[in-house]
Write a protein that holds these residues in place. Structure first.
Motif, mmCIF file in Angstrom:
data_model
loop_
_atom_site.group_PDB
_atom_site.id
_atom_site.type_symbol
_atom_site.label_atom_id
_atom_site.label_comp_id
_atom_site.label_asym_id
_atom_site.label_seq_id
_atom_site.Cartn_x
_atom_site.Cartn_y
_atom_site.Cartn_z
ATOM 1 N N SER A 116 0.832 -1.202 0.000
ATOM 2 C CA SER A 116 0.000 0.000 0.000
ATOM 3 C C SER A 116 0.871 1.259 0.000
ATOM 4 O O SER A 116 0.450 2.301 -0.482
ATOM 5 C CB SER A 116 -0.941 -0.009 1.205
ATOM 6 N N GLU A 117 2.093 1.126 0.542
ATOM 7 C CA GLU A 117 3.026 2.253 0.478
ATOM 8 C C GLU A 117 4.261 1.831 -0.299
ATOM 9 O O GLU A 117 4.705 0.689 -0.207
ATOM 10 C CB GLU A 117 3.454 2.679 1.879
ATOM 11 N N THR A 118 4.828 2.799 -1.018
ATOM 12 C CA THR A 118 5.984 2.497 -1.856
ATOM 13 C C THR A 118 7.163 2.039 -1.011
ATOM 14 O O THR A 118 7.494 2.677 -0.015
ATOM 15 C CB THR A 118 6.396 3.753 -2.639
ATOM 16 N N ILE A 119 7.800 0.929 -1.417
ATOM 17 C CA ILE A 119 9.060 0.590 -0.757
ATOM 18 C C ILE A 119 10.209 0.872 -1.712
ATOM 19 O O ILE A 119 10.211 0.493 -2.867
ATOM 20 C CB ILE A 119 9.107 -0.849 -0.208
ATOM 21 N N HIS A 120 11.178 1.603 -1.183
ATOM 22 C CA HIS A 120 12.222 2.199 -2.000
ATOM 23 C C HIS A 120 13.496 1.385 -2.002
ATOM 24 O O HIS A 120 13.778 0.669 -1.057
ATOM 25 C CB HIS A 120 12.570 3.594 -1.463
ATOM 26 N N GLN A 161 24.740 -4.193 0.354
ATOM 27 C CA GLN A 161 23.964 -2.969 0.151
ATOM 28 C C GLN A 161 22.963 -3.089 -0.995
ATOM 29 O O GLN A 161 21.904 -2.472 -0.961
ATOM 30 C CB GLN A 161 24.921 -1.807 -0.135
ATOM 31 N N TYR A 162 23.327 -3.867 -2.010
ATOM 32 C CA TYR A 162 22.467 -3.943 -3.195
ATOM 33 C C TYR A 162 21.955 -5.357 -3.422
ATOM 34 O O TYR A 162 22.678 -6.329 -3.240
ATOM 35 C CB TYR A 162 23.255 -3.515 -4.444
ATOM 36 N N ILE A 163 20.707 -5.447 -3.806
ATOM 37 C CA ILE A 163 20.149 -6.693 -4.298
ATOM 38 C C ILE A 163 20.079 -6.527 -5.811
ATOM 39 O O ILE A 163 19.257 -5.758 -6.321
ATOM 40 C CB ILE A 163 18.730 -6.963 -3.746
ATOM 41 N N VAL A 164 20.975 -7.213 -6.499
ATOM 42 C CA VAL A 164 21.099 -7.034 -7.936
ATOM 43 C C VAL A 164 20.569 -8.284 -8.624
ATOM 44 O O VAL A 164 21.052 -9.386 -8.382
ATOM 45 C CB VAL A 164 22.575 -6.809 -8.333
ATOM 46 N N LEU A 165 19.591 -8.084 -9.462
ATOM 47 C CA LEU A 165 18.965 -9.205 -10.145
ATOM 48 C C LEU A 165 19.210 -9.055 -11.645
ATOM 49 O O LEU A 165 19.042 -7.975 -12.195
ATOM 50 C CB LEU A 165 17.459 -9.167 -9.848
ATOM 51 N N ARG A 202 9.780 -0.126 -5.638
ATOM 52 C CA ARG A 202 10.645 0.794 -6.383
ATOM 53 C C ARG A 202 11.926 0.111 -6.852
ATOM 54 O O ARG A 202 13.010 0.380 -6.341
ATOM 55 C CB ARG A 202 11.030 1.996 -5.519
ATOM 56 N N ALA A 203 11.799 -0.791 -7.784
ATOM 57 C CA ALA A 203 12.984 -1.402 -8.385
ATOM 58 C C ALA A 203 13.629 -0.370 -9.315
ATOM 59 O O ALA A 203 12.948 0.513 -9.827
ATOM 60 C CB ALA A 203 12.562 -2.639 -9.160
ATOM 61 N N ARG A 204 14.950 -0.480 -9.496
ATOM 62 C CA ARG A 204 15.654 0.498 -10.342
ATOM 63 C C ARG A 204 16.525 -0.182 -11.389
ATOM 64 O O ARG A 204 17.132 -1.204 -11.109
ATOM 65 C CB ARG A 204 16.561 1.392 -9.475
ATOM 66 N N VAL A 209 18.240 -5.300 -12.688
ATOM 67 C CA VAL A 209 17.297 -4.509 -11.902
ATOM 68 C C VAL A 209 17.707 -4.663 -10.438
ATOM 69 O O VAL A 209 18.088 -5.753 -10.010
ATOM 70 C CB VAL A 209 15.840 -4.955 -12.175
ATOM 71 N N THR A 210 17.727 -3.544 -9.700
ATOM 72 C CA THR A 210 18.034 -3.648 -8.273
ATOM 73 C C THR A 210 16.718 -3.603 -7.503
ATOM 74 O O THR A 210 15.782 -2.886 -7.866
ATOM 75 C CB THR A 210 18.958 -2.507 -7.794
ATOM 76 N N LEU A 211 16.670 -4.419 -6.454
ATOM 77 C CA LEU A 211 15.428 -4.573 -5.687
ATOM 78 C C LEU A 211 15.564 -3.914 -4.321
ATOM 79 O O LEU A 211 16.682 -3.736 -3.812
ATOM 80 C CB LEU A 211 15.122 -6.066 -5.531
ATOM 81 N N PRO A 212 14.442 -3.564 -3.710
ATOM 82 C CA PRO A 212 14.505 -2.854 -2.426
ATOM 83 C C PRO A 212 15.127 -3.704 -1.331
ATOM 84 O O PRO A 212 14.895 -4.906 -1.254
ATOM 85 C CB PRO A 212 13.031 -2.601 -2.091
ATOM 86 N N THR A 213 15.945 -3.042 -0.505
ATOM 87 C CA THR A 213 16.464 -3.686 0.692
ATOM 88 C C THR A 213 16.680 -2.606 1.745
ATOM 89 O O THR A 213 16.134 -1.523 1.624
ATOM 90 C CB THR A 213 17.730 -4.500 0.397
ATOM 91 N N GLY A 214 17.451 -2.916 2.774
ATOM 92 C CA GLY A 214 17.609 -1.970 3.877
ATOM 93 C C GLY A 214 16.431 -2.102 4.820
ATOM 94 O O GLY A 214 15.640 -3.042 4.733
ATOM 95 N N LYS A 215 16.308 -1.133 5.718
ATOM 96 C CA LYS A 215 15.312 -1.252 6.775
ATOM 97 C C LYS A 215 13.878 -1.099 6.297
ATOM 98 O O LYS A 215 12.943 -1.403 7.033
ATOM 99 C CB LYS A 215 15.598 -0.223 7.863
#
Ligand code: PLP
Length: 401
Positions: free
Chosen positions: A19-23, A298-302, A326-328, A363-369
């Protein structure tokens, strides 16, 4: 599983999975109380910049963490890169990867040094030493390696080429704080290494950067260059710039650094969860870290192989965005495709087949807190759903277009 039919996908009118964007890259702030304490301290002291106590403390702690003799904190990573190139006396041409953040090349071009774009290794995404060798000309003065995603470059092979051909090497270690390579901490390779502490980086100073080195003379030169060349009151002995870090930035950096252990643990758990959930999914490869070394995860790289996964990377990113994930597409399309390089070197892609391939797959996927293993499970569940329904989804998207 939250999606049971294709129509449940948000891109086709369903409700988003989150429901809320995860960055990607939510900042590591650490303890807010400690930060405010430090902010109050520095305001009470009235020492806001110019080599203040927090900057010196941060430099000490970073030198300790990396096991280096010198750390010079700066206002950001880009200025640190520019000063690094200048302090090493680079000129003419410098070999850099194209698969990196644009600042790695800009730090050269900004001072009229020509970045020569080098291809990467397919698996590590770091600069390929064999390609370096082929790009060396009489104008070449140096090499900048980038430990992309916190994956160390092949430093031995790069050092061998550099010493054989009389080139200077330094590393853009913006992603690699807290990482080790062959048992040695990143920070000790090449002539010097550069970190970034931008808000999106692993440790953040709002804006910040640093150079670490074991070379005393070089450290001295860099200290002067980042402070207009001042070697004491009223005495300027070099061309310098203003690369100083401010006290508020150092206060943020110290606080963020204190939160680093926890941040690594969160990212490591997320990386493990992604790896396990996606282990057997065709056409999805998560970039691995060398588990015998220290990593910051630091990065989840797919990497998405369209043929196998059945949905291409760009469509996947659109689907994920609609689900508020928010994948990048980091570092798409490669620096050689950005100005001024695109105009200066229109044929650069010919020498960069692996860069082009990887830039189209990652594509990098969200991680961190912002993410926990439960969220990772839901994201990966979505990936499985996409794979299982790939033909129907492709057809539905075509109809909707
Ligand atoms: C972030 C980054 C930089 C630039 O650092 P700033 O502190 O934002 O100036 C340089 N190189 C790489 C690889 C980066 O990711």
């Amino acid at each position: 599983m939250n999606k049971s039919s294709i129509g449940d996908l948000a891109i086709l009118g369903g409700t988003p999975l989150f429901s809320e964007t995860i960055h990607v890259g939510k900042p590591n702030i650490g303890s807010r109380d400690r930060l405010f304490e430090r902010m109050n301290d520095l305001l009470d002291r009235g020492w806001l910049t110019n080599n203040g106590p927090y900057v010196r403390e941060l430099e000490r702690k970073l030198a300790e963490l990396t096991g280096t003799r010198h750390c010079i904190a700066m206002c950001n990573g880009t200025v640190a890169l520019e000063i690094a190139a200048r302090a090493l006396g680079l000129s003419g041409e410098v070999i850099v990867p194209s698969f990196t953040f644009v600042a790695t090349a800009h730090c050269l071009q900004w001072q009229e040094i020509r970045p020569v774009f080098c291809d990467i290794q397919q698996n590590s995404h770091t600069i390929d030493p064999e390609c370096i060798e082929r790009l060396i000309t009489p104008e070449t003065s140096g090499i900048i390696g980038v430990h992309l995603w916190g994956t160390p470059c092949d430093t031995d092979a790069i050092a061998a080429v550099a010493s054989r051909r009389g080139l200077k090497v330094f590393y853009d270690a913006s992603h690699a704080l807290g990482v080790s390579h062959g048992g040695t901490m990143i920070g000790n390779f090449g002539e010097l290494e550069v970190f970034s502490f931008h808000a999106t980086k692993f440790v953040n100073c709002f804006e910040g950067g640093a150079i670490v080195t074991n070379n005393d003379d070089l450290a001295e030169k860099i200290r002067l260059m980042k402070n207009f060349g001042f070697a004491g009151m009223d005495n300027v002995i070099y061309l310098g710039t203003n690369g100083k870090m401010s006290e508020p930035s150092a206060a943020m950096g110290l606080t963020s650094l204190e939160g680093m252990g926890e941040f690594v643990a969160v990212n490591k758990a997320n990386h493990l969860a992604y790896t396990e959930h996606l282990a057997n999914l065709a056409g999805c490869r998560i970039l691995e870290y060398d588990e015998n070394q220290k990593n910051n995860y630091q990065y989840i790289v797919l990497e998405i192989e369209e043929q196998e996964f059945g949905i291409d990377r760009n469509t996947l990113v659109k689907i994920l965005h609609a689900e508020n994930i928010r994948a990048r597409r980091y570092f798409y399309p490669g620096v050689h495709r950005m100005e001024p390089y695109r105009t200066l070197y229109p044929d650069a892609a010919q020498g960069l087949p692996r860069t082009v391939d990887v830039a189209n797959k990652v594509v990098t996927l969200p991680t961190g807190k912002a993410v926990d293993p439960d969220a990772v499970g839901r994201i990966c569940g979505l990936f499985r759903f996409l794979f299982q329904n790939r033909d129907g989804i492709r057809a539905a998207l075509k109809r909707a277009a």
